[in-house]
Structure formats: C-alpha cells, structure tokens
Design a protein around this motif. Structure first.
Motif, mmCIF file in Angstrom:
data_model
loop_
_atom_site.group_PDB
_atom_site.id
_atom_site.type_symbol
_atom_site.label_atom_id
_atom_site.label_comp_id
_atom_site.label_asym_id
_atom_site.label_seq_id
_atom_site.Cartn_x
_atom_site.Cartn_y
_atom_site.Cartn_z
ATOM 1 N N ALA A 239 8.087 8.236 -6.759
ATOM 2 C CA ALA A 239 8.009 6.796 -6.504
ATOM 3 C C ALA A 239 6.578 6.347 -6.201
ATOM 4 O O ALA A 239 6.342 5.185 -5.849
ATOM 5 N N LEU A 241 4.739 7.205 -3.679
ATOM 6 C CA LEU A 241 4.493 7.011 -2.244
ATOM 7 C C LEU A 241 3.748 8.180 -1.615
ATOM 8 O O LEU A 241 3.282 8.103 -0.478
ATOM 9 N N GLU A 287 7.146 3.255 7.542
ATOM 10 C CA GLU A 287 7.039 2.826 6.149
ATOM 11 C C GLU A 287 8.355 2.166 5.730
ATOM 12 O O GLU A 287 9.431 2.693 6.006
ATOM 13 N N GLU A 288 8.244 1.012 5.066
ATOM 14 C CA GLU A 288 9.468 0.344 4.621
ATOM 15 C C GLU A 288 9.869 0.890 3.253
ATOM 16 O O GLU A 288 9.485 0.355 2.216
ATOM 17 N N ILE A 289 10.630 1.950 3.264
ATOM 18 C CA ILE A 289 11.055 2.589 2.014
ATOM 19 C C ILE A 289 12.011 1.651 1.273
ATOM 20 O O ILE A 289 12.936 1.117 1.880
ATOM 21 N N PRO A 290 11.776 1.416 -0.032
ATOM 22 C CA PRO A 290 12.695 0.563 -0.781
ATOM 23 C C PRO A 290 14.133 1.085 -0.669
ATOM 24 O O PRO A 290 14.362 2.301 -0.719
ATOM 25 N N TYR A 291 15.067 0.143 -0.520
ATOM 26 C CA TYR A 291 16.458 0.536 -0.275
ATOM 27 C C TYR A 291 17.027 1.369 -1.414
ATOM 28 O O TYR A 291 17.767 2.330 -1.188
ATOM 29 N N GLU A 292 16.657 1.032 -2.652
ATOM 30 C CA GLU A 292 17.155 1.798 -3.798
ATOM 31 C C GLU A 292 16.721 3.260 -3.703
ATOM 32 O O GLU A 292 17.473 4.175 -4.041
ATOM 33 N N LEU A 293 15.498 3.459 -3.265
ATOM 34 C CA LEU A 293 14.983 4.823 -3.137
ATOM 35 C C LEU A 293 15.730 5.573 -2.029
ATOM 36 O O LEU A 293 16.097 6.737 -2.179
ATOM 37 N N LYS A 295 18.752 5.059 -1.132
ATOM 38 C CA LYS A 295 20.097 5.398 -1.644
ATOM 39 C C LYS A 295 20.030 6.649 -2.524
ATOM 40 O O LYS A 295 20.889 7.519 -2.464
ATOM 41 N N LYS A 296 18.991 6.732 -3.350
ATOM 42 C CA LYS A 296 18.844 7.871 -4.253
ATOM 43 C C LYS A 296 18.605 9.162 -3.447
ATOM 44 O O LYS A 296 19.220 10.208 -3.713
ATOM 45 N N TYR A 313 17.999 6.963 8.643
ATOM 46 C CA TYR A 313 16.590 6.615 8.496
ATOM 47 C C TYR A 313 16.063 6.149 9.850
ATOM 48 O O TYR A 313 16.569 5.172 10.407
#
Ligand code: XMP
Length: 326
Positions: A239, A241, A287-293, A295-296, A313
């Motif tokens: 991703a 990051l 860190e604001e990890i994207p929600y889709e990531l 979930k994966k 999290y």
C-alpha cells in the motif's frame, strides 16, 4: 569525553559524494587502528550494525568476524536476510548462531516485561561471549554506536540496550559511526550497497518480538506474532505505507476470546495492530490506516495465522499509550 564530541565543522553527510569521502577516511583509519588483527562484531541486521559490517568488510575483509545471534525473537525473514546479504553477497566471515531454543527455554514462564528484557540481554551477552572465546586472535570489538547513543547515554539507553560489551574480554573498540546521526548512517549504508530493506527499515527493539508476545512467551503465540507482523509488513509495503509510517507491528496478548470458525465456537487470541508516527519516540500519533486496508489485513490475519480469531486496531496516541505494549 573530548573524543566523544562530533568534530566542529564536520559536514553533514547528505550525499553519495560525501558518503564516499567518509567511507574512504574510515577505511584508512580502521586499517591504521587494527592493522592485521581481527575484529569481532555482533551483527543484528539492524541499520547501525549492518552499516558497520559493510564498512569493515571493505576495510579488512575476512579479518572482520561477524556474529549473528538469532535469539528466536526476530521478525520473519530477518536471519535469512543477514546470511544472504553478508555471507552470500558480501562474502563476509559470518558466524550464524541459532540460539532460539536457549532463549525461549530461559524465558519460559517469565511474564514480567523488565525481567524478560533482562533475560534476553543477559543471554545475548552469554551467547556472544561464548562465540568470542572460540575465536583466536581477536583484539578489537566493533560497535554500531552512533552519535545520538553518545548524546543520550544514561538510564534510557541502558534500559533499551540488549547486549553490550563483554567486560572481561579486553578488546579495543572500533566505532566508525560514532559521530553520525541516523540519516547520515543511512546514506553511508546505501552508498556501501546495502539493500533498501536494511537501510530504511523501521526501528525494532532489541528484545524484538519478545515484548510483543505479551506476558509469558510461548512458541505458538510467538509464531502468531511473527506471522501477523509479516502480513502487516507485506500489506504496508503493497500500500506504499512502508517508508511513510515510522513504526508498525502487531502484538498478541495472553488472552483468548470466543469466536467461530467453520461453524464451531473456538477460543483463540486477538492480534493488535499498532502503527505510529513520531519524531523522537517520546510522543507519537496514530497512523490513520485506510479502512479498506484494515479489512484486508484482518481477513488475511484471521485466515492465515493459526490460533487468531480477531484483529484490533490500537488508536491510542503516546501518551497515554506507549508505542510498545510492554
Ligand atoms: P515506548 O514503548 O517506550 O517505545 O513508547 C519507544 C521506542 O523505543 C523502542 N523500545 C525499545 N527499544 N529495547 C529497544 O532497543 C527495548 O527494550 C525497547 N522498548 C521499547 C520502541 O520500539 C519504540 O521505538
């Protein structure tokens, strides 16, 4: 104290040209210091010891004896990378010690975090000393001391150090990076041809995964930490990051909760994700990890890591949470 001060007017090493100059100077000075004598180095695979190793291999070749102690608490793939880079690619004189069983046996049943740290540190010195005594003709010990270590020496550093100088082995010290800041060490490492994965890696505590397998370490829960950490790192790399977030890892508490797998209720562990940004590790933001990531990562961890049925999290900044959980 005088020779522990960065020389006045020393240029900031921020380019390959300056790094080449620094490397050439250090090679000459190490050669002069050690002559044809052997030098011992505890090579963890972290940035500092790896850069010292690469530099000294250039200066004295096989007269540098690197010892890599695998204490069983390293991340997935780390010991293999040390062997690949230093023995296979750089042709180093590398002794690989698989001491995982020794460490895990000593840690069995120990749940108090500072006690765990002490055991890991003491056992590290013991293993390193044993290897040192097997070697003949060693007169020097190389260390990856960098300038912030000198500036910050005191209780904080002592708390964080694993290993240290075997006091009754009277070695001369070789510390070629002692006036460099971390970013300069990375430029030097890159210039020496170390892989990016080693030069730009996130900070990793000396006691390693040992402080992320909370409480008394068991082999199965430690594997859950190692495997979930590997998945998190892989997904962060995918991703984009990986170079952006300061430190990210997983934690497995010593607690089980009920879940359901293949239609059957089962008690399994949770995995906690921590991903933080900071300048100096004294305070940190999440860190604001994207929600889709998220979930994966959750789907992968709960299906690929044995004994784990939940992913949490940790959204707590420091303070009030510390970066590590113990
Ligand atoms: P905390 O958890 O205190 O962590 O917020 C701040 C930074 O220090 C690292 N850390 C350690 N490093 N040995 C180390 O070498 C240790 O025992 C240790 N404990 C914490 C932590 O990973 C973070 O980067």
């Amino acid at each position: 104290m005088e020779n522990n001060k960065r020389p006045e007017g020393m240029a900031r090493i921020d380019s390959v040209v300056l790094a080449e100059k620094f490397i050439a100077e250090q090679i000459a000075s190490v050669k002069e210091q050690v002559g044809d004598k052997k030098v011992l180095l505890a090579l963890s695979g972290g940035v500092d010891s790896s850069v010292v190793a690469a530099l000294l291999i250039r200066a004295i070749g096989k007269n540098l004896v690197c010892v890599h102690v695998n204490h069983g608490l390293l991340r997935k793939g780390e010991p293999e990378q040390v062997v690949e880079v230093f023995r296979n690619q750089m042709n180093a004189n590398l002794i690989y010690v698989d001491a995982a069983d020794r460490f895990l046996d000593r840690l069995a049943g120990v749940s108090e975090p500072e006690q765990k740290r002490k055991i890991i540190g003491a056992e590290f010195i013991r293993v390193f000393e044993e290897e040192a005594r097997k070697q003949e003709g060693i007169e020097f010990l190389a260390q990856g001391t960098i300038y912030p270590d000198i500036l910050e020496s005191g209780p904080v550093k002592a708390h964080h150090n694993v290993g240290g100088l075997p006091e009754d082995l009277k070695f001369g010290l070789v510390e070629p990076l002692k006036f460099l800041y971390k970013d300069e060490v990375r430029v030097v490492g890159k210039t020496l041809g170390l892989p990016d994965g080693m030069v730009y890696r996130q900070p990793f505590p000396g006691p390693g995964l040992g402080v992320r397998c909370l409480g008394a370490i068991t082999r199965d829960r430690l594997e859950a930490v190692r495997e979930s950490d590997a998945i998190l790192r892989e997904e962060f790399e995918g991703a984009g990051l990986a170079g952006k977030v300061w430190q990210y890892f997983t934690i497995v508490p010593d607690v089980k909760s009920v879940g359901v797998r293949n239609g059957v209720r089962a008690d399994e562990w949770p995995v906690v994700i921590r991903a933080v940004n900071t300048k100096d590790a004294m305070t940190a933001t999440v860190e604001e990890i994207p929600y889709e990531l998220l979930k994966k990562i959750t789907a992968r961890i709960t299906s690929e890591v044995k004994g784990v049925n939940r992913v949490l999290y940790d959204v707590t900044p420091k303070p009030t949470g510390t970066i590590e959980w113990e």
